[in-house]
Write a protein that holds these residues in place. Structure first.
Motif, PDB file in Angstrom:
ATOM      1  N   VAL A   1     -17.236  18.493   2.609  1.00  0.00           N
ATOM      2  CA  VAL A   1     -16.712  17.249   3.172  1.00  0.00           C
ATOM      3  C   VAL A   1     -16.023  16.416   2.095  1.00  0.00           C
ATOM      4  N   SER A   2     -16.557  16.397   0.877  1.00  0.00           N
ATOM      5  CA  SER A   2     -15.921  15.614  -0.188  1.00  0.00           C
ATOM      6  C   SER A   2     -14.558  16.198  -0.551  1.00  0.00           C
ATOM      7  N   LYS A   3     -14.426  17.522  -0.529  1.00  0.00           N
ATOM      8  CA  LYS A   3     -13.117  18.122  -0.784  1.00  0.00           C
ATOM      9  C   LYS A   3     -12.133  17.748   0.322  1.00  0.00           C
ATOM     10  N   GLU A   4     -12.616  17.746   1.548  1.00  0.00           N
ATOM     11  CA  GLU A   4     -11.750  17.371   2.665  1.00  0.00           C
ATOM     12  C   GLU A   4     -11.317  15.905   2.558  1.00  0.00           C
ATOM     13  N   VAL A   5     -12.221  15.030   2.144  1.00  0.00           N
ATOM     14  CA  VAL A   5     -11.885  13.614   1.971  1.00  0.00           C
ATOM     15  C   VAL A   5     -10.825  13.451   0.877  1.00  0.00           C
ATOM     16  N   LYS A   6     -10.942  14.199  -0.218  1.00  0.00           N
ATOM     17  CA  LYS A   6      -9.941  14.126  -1.282  1.00  0.00           C
ATOM     18  C   LYS A   6      -8.578  14.557  -0.765  1.00  0.00           C
ATOM     19  N   GLU A   7      -8.546  15.653   0.011  1.00  0.00           N
ATOM     20  CA  GLU A   7      -7.273  16.111   0.569  1.00  0.00           C
ATOM     21  C   GLU A   7      -6.657  15.068   1.488  1.00  0.00           C
ATOM     22  N   LEU A   8      -7.460  14.479   2.348  1.00  0.00           N
ATOM     23  CA  LEU A   8      -6.947  13.459   3.259  1.00  0.00           C
ATOM     24  C   LEU A   8      -6.475  12.223   2.498  1.00  0.00           C
ATOM     25  N   SER A   9      -7.158  11.885   1.413  1.00  0.00           N
ATOM     26  CA  SER A   9      -6.732  10.759   0.589  1.00  0.00           C
ATOM     27  C   SER A   9      -5.365  11.037  -0.033  1.00  0.00           C
ATOM     28  N   TRP A  10      -5.172  12.267  -0.517  1.00  0.00           N
ATOM     29  CA  TRP A  10      -3.874  12.622  -1.078  1.00  0.00           C
ATOM     30  C   TRP A  10      -2.790  12.567  -0.005  1.00  0.00           C
ATOM     31  N   ASP A  11      -3.084  13.056   1.184  1.00  0.00           N
ATOM     32  CA  ASP A  11      -2.108  12.988   2.270  1.00  0.00           C
ATOM     33  C   ASP A  11      -1.759  11.538   2.605  1.00  0.00           C
ATOM     34  N   PHE A  12      -2.766  10.680   2.647  1.00  0.00           N
ATOM     35  CA  PHE A  12      -2.533   9.257   2.933  1.00  0.00           C
ATOM     36  C   PHE A  12      -1.618   8.637   1.888  1.00  0.00           C
ATOM     37  N   LYS A  13      -1.904   8.883   0.623  1.00  0.00           N
ATOM     38  CA  LYS A  13      -1.091   8.293  -0.450  1.00  0.00           C
ATOM     39  C   LYS A  13       0.345   8.815  -0.406  1.00  0.00           C
ATOM     40  N   THR A  14       0.511  10.099  -0.102  1.00  0.00           N
ATOM     41  CA  THR A  14       1.856  10.665  -0.007  1.00  0.00           C
ATOM     42  C   THR A  14       2.619  10.040   1.151  1.00  0.00           C
ATOM     43  N   THR A  15       1.984   9.921   2.304  1.00  0.00           N
ATOM     44  CA  THR A  15       2.624   9.325   3.482  1.00  0.00           C
ATOM     45  C   THR A  15       2.968   7.863   3.235  1.00  0.00           C
ATOM     46  N   LYS A  16       2.096   7.145   2.586  1.00  0.00           N
ATOM     47  CA  LYS A  16       2.335   5.735   2.286  1.00  0.00           C
ATOM     48  C   LYS A  16       3.534   5.579   1.353  1.00  0.00           C
ATOM     49  N   ALA A  17       3.644   6.454   0.353  1.00  0.00           N
ATOM     50  CA  ALA A  17       4.771   6.380  -0.575  1.00  0.00           C
ATOM     51  C   ALA A  17       6.075   6.716   0.153  1.00  0.00           C
ATOM     52  N   GLU A  18       6.044   7.700   1.035  1.00  0.00           N
ATOM     53  CA  GLU A  18       7.246   8.047   1.799  1.00  0.00           C
ATOM     54  C   GLU A  18       7.684   6.895   2.699  1.00  0.00           C
ATOM     55  N   MET A  19       6.744   6.237   3.356  1.00  0.00           N
ATOM     56  CA  MET A  19       7.070   5.098   4.215  1.00  0.00           C
ATOM     57  C   MET A  19       7.638   3.937   3.405  1.00  0.00           C
ATOM     58  N   ALA A  20       7.096   3.701   2.212  1.00  0.00           N
ATOM     59  CA  ALA A  20       7.628   2.630   1.362  1.00  0.00           C
ATOM     60  C   ALA A  20       9.053   2.947   0.951  1.00  0.00           C
ATOM     61  N   TYR A  21       9.330   4.216   0.667  1.00  0.00           N
ATOM     62  CA  TYR A  21      10.688   4.604   0.285  1.00  0.00           C
ATOM     63  C   TYR A  21      11.639   4.501   1.479  1.00  0.00           C
ATOM     64  N   LYS A  22      11.216   4.953   2.659  1.00  0.00           N
ATOM     65  CA  LYS A  22      12.088   4.945   3.835  1.00  0.00           C
ATOM     66  C   LYS A  22      12.319   3.548   4.388  1.00  0.00           C
ATOM     67  N   SER A  23      11.518   2.589   4.029  1.00  0.00           N
ATOM     68  CA  SER A  23      11.699   1.238   4.554  1.00  0.00           C
ATOM     69  C   SER A  23      12.531   0.352   3.634  1.00  0.00           C
ATOM     70  N   THR A  24      13.063   0.922   2.558  1.00  0.00           N
ATOM     71  CA  THR A  24      13.969   0.125   1.716  1.00  0.00           C
ATOM     72  C   THR A  24      15.281  -0.117   2.465  1.00  0.00           C
ATOM     73  N   GLN A  25      16.020  -1.132   2.019  1.00  0.00           N
ATOM     74  CA  GLN A  25      17.228  -1.547   2.737  1.00  0.00           C
ATOM     75  C   GLN A  25      18.279  -0.447   2.746  1.00  0.00           C
ATOM     76  N   THR A  26      18.452   0.237   1.649  1.00  0.00           N
ATOM     77  CA  THR A  26      19.495   1.269   1.595  1.00  0.00           C
ATOM     78  C   THR A  26      19.145   2.460   2.491  1.00  0.00           C
ATOM     79  N   GLU A  27      17.895   2.850   2.511  1.00  0.00           N
ATOM     80  CA  GLU A  27      17.498   3.976   3.363  1.00  0.00           C
ATOM     81  C   GLU A  27      17.599   3.609   4.835  1.00  0.00           C
ATOM     82  N   VAL A  28      17.247   2.376   5.183  1.00  0.00           N
ATOM     83  CA  VAL A  28      17.370   1.932   6.572  1.00  0.00           C
ATOM     84  C   VAL A  28      18.841   1.912   6.971  1.00  0.00           C
ATOM     85  N   ALA A  29      19.720   1.459   6.065  1.00  0.00           N
ATOM     86  CA  ALA A  29      21.147   1.423   6.354  1.00  0.00           C
ATOM     87  C   ALA A  29      21.693   2.830   6.575  1.00  0.00           C
TER      88      ALA A  29
END
Length: 134
Positions: free
Chosen positions: A81-109
């Motif tokens: 379960v701890s390995k699974e939690v680490k994997e999900l944490s990495w997925d969360f951080k990756t998704t969060k970084a992608e959303m931050a990048y896609k929500s910039t003004q130039t990417e939205v434009a």
């Protein structure tokens, strides 16, 4: 007249029955263990009286083994379960970084440009309320 062959066979069988050897029963050797079991502390009466305690000890050993296996299985589950939690944490951080990048003004434009919407070229105008003079 009797059958001579039959009488000879019967006589031979009678002789074989008489020739059966009786082997003497071997005596137990006189050593420490046999003396202890027969004449010493451990006798059949004491063993019979101690049997419930021996069964209790065997039961405790079985409970100990079962508890150990249960603990090991629990540890394996916790590690999985701890390995699974680490994997999900990495997925969360990756998704969060992608959303931050896609929500910039130039990417939205860039993404909105395919819909035919463009950013205004002129700066915004300030609207002012005109007071009506009476």
């Amino acid at each position: 007249m009797s059958n001579r062959l039959r009488t000879e066979i019967q006589e031979e069988e009678a002789e074989k029955e008489l020739l059966v050897e009786e082997r003497p029963v071997p005596e137990n050797p006189e050593n420490f263990i046999t003396n202890l079991m027969s004449k010493g502390i451990v006798t059949t009466d004491s063993v019979t009286r101690a049997l419930p305690f021996v069964f209790f000890l065997v039961f405790l050993a079985m409970v100990y083994i079962a508890n150990r296996q249960l603990a090991e299985n629990t540890i394996r589950d916790i590690d999985k379960v701890s390995k699974e939690v680490k994997e999900l944490s990495w997925d969360f951080k990756t998704t969060k970084a992608e959303m931050a990048y896609k929500s910039t003004q130039t990417e939205v434009a860039k993404r909105v440009d395919t819909l035919g919407i463009a950013a205004p070229v002129e700066p915004p105008q300030k609207l002012a309320d005109v007071e009506v003079v009476k």
